[in-house]
Design a protein around this motif. Structure first.
Motif, PDB file in Angstrom:
ATOM      1  N   CYS A 144       4.298  13.373  -0.460  1.00 10.38           N
ATOM      2  CA  CYS A 144       2.866  13.541  -0.178  1.00 10.38           C
ATOM      3  C   CYS A 144       2.664  14.686   0.802  1.00 10.38           C
ATOM      4  N   SER A 213      -6.228   6.965   6.047  1.00  9.86           N
ATOM      5  CA  SER A 213      -4.897   7.312   5.542  1.00  9.86           C
ATOM      6  C   SER A 213      -4.903   7.138   4.031  1.00  9.86           C
ATOM      7  N   SER A 215      -2.392   6.872   0.425  1.00  5.12           N
ATOM      8  CA  SER A 215      -1.052   6.527  -0.063  1.00  5.12           C
ATOM      9  C   SER A 215      -0.945   6.883  -1.533  1.00  5.12           C
ATOM     10  N   LYS A 217       1.237   6.036  -4.964  1.00  6.97           N
ATOM     11  CA  LYS A 217       2.129   5.034  -5.551  1.00  6.97           C
ATOM     12  C   LYS A 217       2.748   5.573  -6.828  1.00  6.97           C
ATOM     13  N   ASN A 229       6.473   4.655  -2.759  1.00  9.17           N
ATOM     14  CA  ASN A 229       5.240   5.124  -2.135  1.00  9.17           C
ATOM     15  C   ASN A 229       5.527   6.230  -1.129  1.00  9.17           C
ATOM     16  N   CYS A 230       4.504   7.047  -0.919  1.00  3.35           N
ATOM     17  CA  CYS A 230       4.485   7.977   0.198  1.00  3.35           C
ATOM     18  C   CYS A 230       3.058   8.001   0.722  1.00  3.35           C
ATOM     19  N   SER A 231       2.828   8.495   1.914  1.00  2.00           N
ATOM     20  CA  SER A 231       1.482   8.468   2.494  1.00  2.00           C
ATOM     21  C   SER A 231       1.261   9.688   3.377  1.00  2.00           C
TER      22      SER A 231
END
Length: 498
Positions: A144, A213, A215, A217, A229-231
């Motif tokens: 991300c 924030s 995220s 998926k 996942n990343c955020s």
């Protein structure tokens, strides 16, 4: 004739050889079919053959290259640990297993029967089937990022968030989410880069995005349990103050006080507040507190009705304001009180009647308590006499309670002077019998009388006195009743127990 017999014999031999050849021709009972396997797992193909002659060879071919060869007793493979055959000649099974498939195993395969190892053409060959090898992205994905800025934006700026992953097979699914909700608008998928899939979310920053924030998926249909996942964030959005003056529920009455609070949300926080009233109100009735964030109006007057009240808040980004209309009830009140606009900050200056509700609830509780005690006392007062009467009831020798007779008589010494107008001359006074209560035995026989006769005295009367009247024994009378009886008679009484 001899020649004809010879030709017929040759024909029979040729026919027998032909039939023998047809019966011994190998064929497939079950051919292989397309298969799909995840990278790192095993894959299998099935091949079942009937009428396989001794010495014939079964081979598995990958895109024209023999990867495994099997005769009666020996199997030859290019990689014994990777390609294995499960052979059962009695059942005609020659199944191929590929251990721990890799991306290079994603290819076409066929099963063929050769007469010997040197034969170039197979006797029979299956159709080509496909092994599809699925694979998941590398563990470093997804990634991300914010394509511009350093996480701080102004209200109105455009923000672009990018989530990328190895495309994999089948292609992965990427989704942007915030607060566990999937974002479906302003989304774009980019597969332009070889082997890479991107999902881009572009939006215009508002005050509502401040502190949020996001995220990304990642999922794959190749493995339903695969999720990554990343955020990015939280992102900072700077914006001018958003101002709110909480309103009050009802109009105030003249003489009351009212408090207004200027509520502001901003990034950075508001540093200055000011109030404007139109038309203006006497300054001696205005009180500012908390660095001008609260405005208190004292001793409101009917002329204050309809006044526009504005609050301004400012920070380094800009100014914001809100307004409301002051409503003053036309009828004055003799008891001034404070009114606080509905707000989370009302506890800063509580109104004089803030405890009124609590006092009312306490008064109601006291009234209910007194009423309950009164009801209990009334029940006791009604119950005690009944208990006393019940406890004082007498019993006969058999232990049964003696019922109170429905009729009674005065004592035998009751002497009542009858009116002379109803008494024969010379009679004088009359002596009466004595009535006694007799207990009723509820177990008596119905052929026995339930009455007990008592003393019966016949008075001495002159012979010339007419025959006396004796009343029905079931009739109930007392001395007083007889005294005023219209019959000029004297008679004895009987006690009757009902």
């Amino acid at each position: 004739m001899y020649k004809l017999q010879k030709d017929f014999f040759v024909f029979l031999i040729i026919l027998m050889v032909s039939l023998s050849t047809v019966e011994s021709t190998a064929s497939f009972l079950k051919e292989p079919s397309d298969q799909t396997a995840l990278k790192g797992t095993d894959a299998s193909f099935t091949c079942t053959i009937e009428n396989l002659e001794p010495g014939y060879i079964v081979q598995w071919i990958q895109s024209g290259i023999v990867v495994l060869s099997q005769n009666e007793n020996v199997s030859v493979t290019v990689d014994p640990k990777h390609f294995q055959i499960d052979a059962n000649r009695d059942r005609g099974e020659y199944n191929l297993t590929i251990k721990s498939v890799t991306l290079t195993d994603d290819n076409q395969y066929s099963c063929a029967v050769f007469e010997n190892e040197g034969a170039f053409e197979p006797i029979i060959s299956s159709k080509n089937v496909r092994l599809t090898v699925n694979y998941l992205p590398d563990e470093s994905y997804p990634e991300c990022s914010e394509t511009q800025g350093n996480g701080i934006y102004k209200e109105g700026d455009y923000i672009e968030l990018c989530c990328e992953s190895e495309r994999a097979s089948p292609p992965v699914t990427l989704q942007w989410t915030t607060n566990d909700k999937v974002i479906r608008q302003d989304i774009r998928i980019d597969d332009s880069e070889n082997g890479i899939r991107k999902i881009i979310y572009k939006f215009q920053a508002t005050a509502a995005h401040n502190g949020m924030s996001f995220s990304c998926k990642l999922t794959s249909s190749a493995d339903s349990t695969y999720k990554r996942n990343c955020s990015t964030g939280p992102i900072a959005i700077t914006y001018k103050p958003q101002v709110l003056i909480p309103s009050y529920e009802n109009a105030v009455a003249p003489g009351q006080e009212i408090l207004f609070f200027c509520k502001s949300t901003a990034n950075p926080v508001a540093t200055a507040f000011r109030w404007e009233l139109e038309p203006a109100i006497d300054t001696d009735r205005l009180v500012l507190k908390l660095e001008n964030q609260t405005l208190q109006i004292l001793n409101t007057k009917p002329k204050d009705n309809g006044t526009k009240i504005k609050c301004f808040a400012s920070n380094t980004i800009g100014d914001g304001h809100a307004q409301l209309i002051l409503l003053v009830h036309p009828y004055p009140t003799t008891t001034p009180r404070s009114v606080v606009a509905t707000t989370n900050f009302s506890a800063l200056i509580p109104p004089a009647e803030s405890t009124k509700g609590e006092e009312e609830r306490l008064t109601l509780a006291i009234i209910l308590c007194i009423a309950t005690i009164g009801c209990i006392m009334l029940i006791l007062l009604l119950t005690i006499p009944i208990l006393i009467v019940y406890c004082n009831k007498k019993k006969d020798k058999g232990g049964n309670y003696i019922s109170k007779p429905d009729c009674y008589f005065e004592p035998k010494d009751c002497r009542t002077e009858l009116p002379y107008s109803h008494t024969p001359a010379g009679l004088g006074y009359t002596e009466w019998g004595t009535g006694r209560s007799v207990s009723t035995d509820h177990t008596h026989r119905y052929d026995e009388p339930i009455y007990q006769e008592v003393e019966e005295k016949e008075p001495t009367l002159p012979e010339e006195f007419p025959k006396y009247y004796y009343p029905d024994p079931y009739e109930t009378r007392s001395c007083l009743q007889t005294k005023y009886d219209e019959f000029p008679t004297v008679y004895a009484t009987r006690s009757i127990i009902i």
